[in-house]
Design an enzyme around this catalytic site. Structure first.
Site, short mmCIF file in Angstrom:
data_model
loop_
_atom_site.label_atom_id
_atom_site.label_comp_id
_atom_site.label_asym_id
_atom_site.label_seq_id
_atom_site.Cartn_x
_atom_site.Cartn_y
_atom_site.Cartn_z
CD GLU A 1 15.84 -8.61 -1.58
OE1 GLU A 1 15.53 -8.33 -2.76
OE2 GLU A 1 16.69 -7.97 -0.93
NE ARG B 1 -0.82 19.67 2.78
CZ ARG B 1 -1.46 20.29 1.79
NH1 ARG B 1 -2.24 19.62 0.98
NH2 ARG B 1 -1.33 21.58 1.63
N PRO C 1 5.78 -0.66 -5.16
CG PRO C 1 8.04 -0.83 -5.68
CD PRO C 1 7.01 -1.34 -4.74
CG ASP D 1 -4.52 21.60 -4.49
OD1 ASP D 1 -3.67 20.93 -5.06
OD2 ASP D 1 -5.17 21.16 -3.52
C1 9WO Z 1 5.46 -5.94 -3.23
C2 9WO Z 1 5.68 -5.94 -4.59
C3 9WO Z 1 4.98 -6.46 -5.65
C4 9WO Z 1 5.46 -6.30 -6.95
C5 9WO Z 1 6.64 -5.62 -7.16
C6 9WO Z 1 7.35 -5.10 -6.08
C7 9WO Z 1 6.85 -5.28 -4.83
N1 9WO Z 1 7.34 -4.90 -3.64
C8 9WO Z 1 6.52 -5.28 -2.70
C9 9WO Z 1 6.75 -5.05 -1.30
O1 9WO Z 1 5.94 -5.38 -0.47
N2 9WO Z 1 7.91 -4.46 -0.99
C10 9WO Z 1 8.29 -4.21 0.38
C11 9WO Z 1 8.35 -2.72 0.61
C12 9WO Z 1 9.61 -4.82 0.70
C13 9WO Z 1 10.74 -4.21 -0.09
C14 9WO Z 1 10.76 -2.71 0.11
N3 9WO Z 1 9.48 -2.15 -0.10
C15 9WO Z 1 9.29 -1.09 -0.91
C16 9WO Z 1 8.16 -0.31 -1.06
N4 9WO Z 1 10.22 -0.62 -1.72
N5 9WO Z 1 9.73 0.41 -2.41
C17 9WO Z 1 8.48 0.64 -2.02
C18 9WO Z 1 7.69 1.70 -2.55
C19 9WO Z 1 6.44 1.96 -2.03
C20 9WO Z 1 5.68 3.00 -2.59
N6 9WO Z 1 6.15 3.74 -3.60
C21 9WO Z 1 7.37 3.50 -4.10
C22 9WO Z 1 8.16 2.48 -3.59
#
Ligand code: 9WO
Length: 261
Positions: free
Chosen positions: A124, A162, A97, A177
């Site tokens: 986490e 795609r 994120p 598009d």
């Molecule tokens: C790194 C990081 C850095 C700042 C804030 C949050 C962060 N999460 C991570 C990270 O490596 N998270 C891992 C993947 C472990 C926890 C679950 N993860 C994750 C990825 N949750 N949500 C996403 C995600 C990825 C792309 N778009 C939306 C949500």
């Protein structure tokens, strides 16, 4: 184009290469997907990939070393396979994120590249020292949290694959598009198929007229109005980029006037 996914759950990732248009293209060798499990790069008997966070707090954190060894193995494998241009290793991308938000223009840019190494986190999060050492960029799909990066990685890959030449049929790509600059940045018009009347609801008459120019104009009007109603921000973008014609503006004015009556 080759994508390498680092994931504790490789089974989650097989579907994209097996089904639909991406599956067909994978079978024809247009692109490839390889998964790498950090667990295979551990050295202790328990094959440990996570540990408790320094400083305390809930949950576990992915350890840096198994991820680093997976990257090294991928780099060696890509080199041996000639998957990367000389001296130009594939970017390492973390789905998180905290990344730049993915959109169609970025998918088009990716489609011109050689692929990437995608790191899918779990628990986490990931030891920051691995991120600092190996990750070139972070990509987000939007402001929500997942239980892991796998689904986000698959969405990213799907959006890129795609667009590769030969992945979609002519019939599909004509609607697409990137091949239809007139539609770029607007929402697609509604679709209908048989029967002509379904549970009392008819198909819009214009679509049955066989009059190609009128059908095209109708679809464009629908696109413009739908985009105005649902995503006014996209209308502003299209206008700023000079992608709205005088007819488009007239159509917006006309439907505005109807709404005000
Ligand atoms: C790194 C990081 C850095 C700042 C804030 C949050 C962060 N999460 C991570 C990270 O490596 N998270 C891992 C993947 C472990 C926890 C679950 N993860 C994750 C990825 N949750 N949500 C996403 C995600 C990825 C792309 N778009 C939306 C949500």
């Amino acid at each position: 184009m080759r994508f390498d996914l680092i994931t504790l759950f490789p089974d989650m990732c097989a579907a994209l290469a097996a089904q639909g248009v991406c599956g067909r293209a994978h079978q024809r060798g247009v692109w490839s997907l390889q998964t790498w499990n950090p667990r295979d790069y551990t050295r202790d008997v328990h094959r440990t990939v996570d540990d408790r966070p320094f400083g305390g707090g809930p949950g576990m954190v992915m350890m840096a070393e198994p991820l680093a060894l997976a990257i090294e193995a991928i780099r060696a494998d890509r080199l041996a396979a000639g998957a990367d241009a000389a001296g130009l290793p594939a970017p390492v991308v973390l789905l998180s994120p905290a990344g730049q938000v993915h959109r169609q223009a970025l998918a088009r840019r990716w489609a011109a590249g050689r692929g990437a190494i995608l790191v899918c986190g779990r628990y986490e999060g990931i030891d920051q020292r691995f991120i600092d050492t190996y990750v070139d960029q972070q990509v987000s799909l939007g402001d929500f949290v997942l239980s892991g990066g796998e689904l986000a990685a698959l969405v990213l890959v799907d959006s890129v694959v795609r667009l590769l030449p030969g992945v979609l049929h002519d019939a599909e790509s004509a609607e697409q598009d990137s091949f239809n600059p007139a539609l770029t940045g607007l929402l697609d018009s509604p679709h209908y198929t048989r029967p002509e009347i379904w549970r009392g609801q008819a198909v819009p008459e214009t679509l049955l007229s066989g009059h190609h120019a009128r059908i095209q104009a109708w679809r464009r009007r629908q696109s413009v109005r739908l985009t105005r109603d649902r995503r006014p921000d996209l209308i502003e973008q299209a206008r700023a980029a000079g992608r709205l014609s005088r007819q488009d503006e007239a159509c917006l004015d006309a439907s505005q006037a109807e709404n005000e009556e």
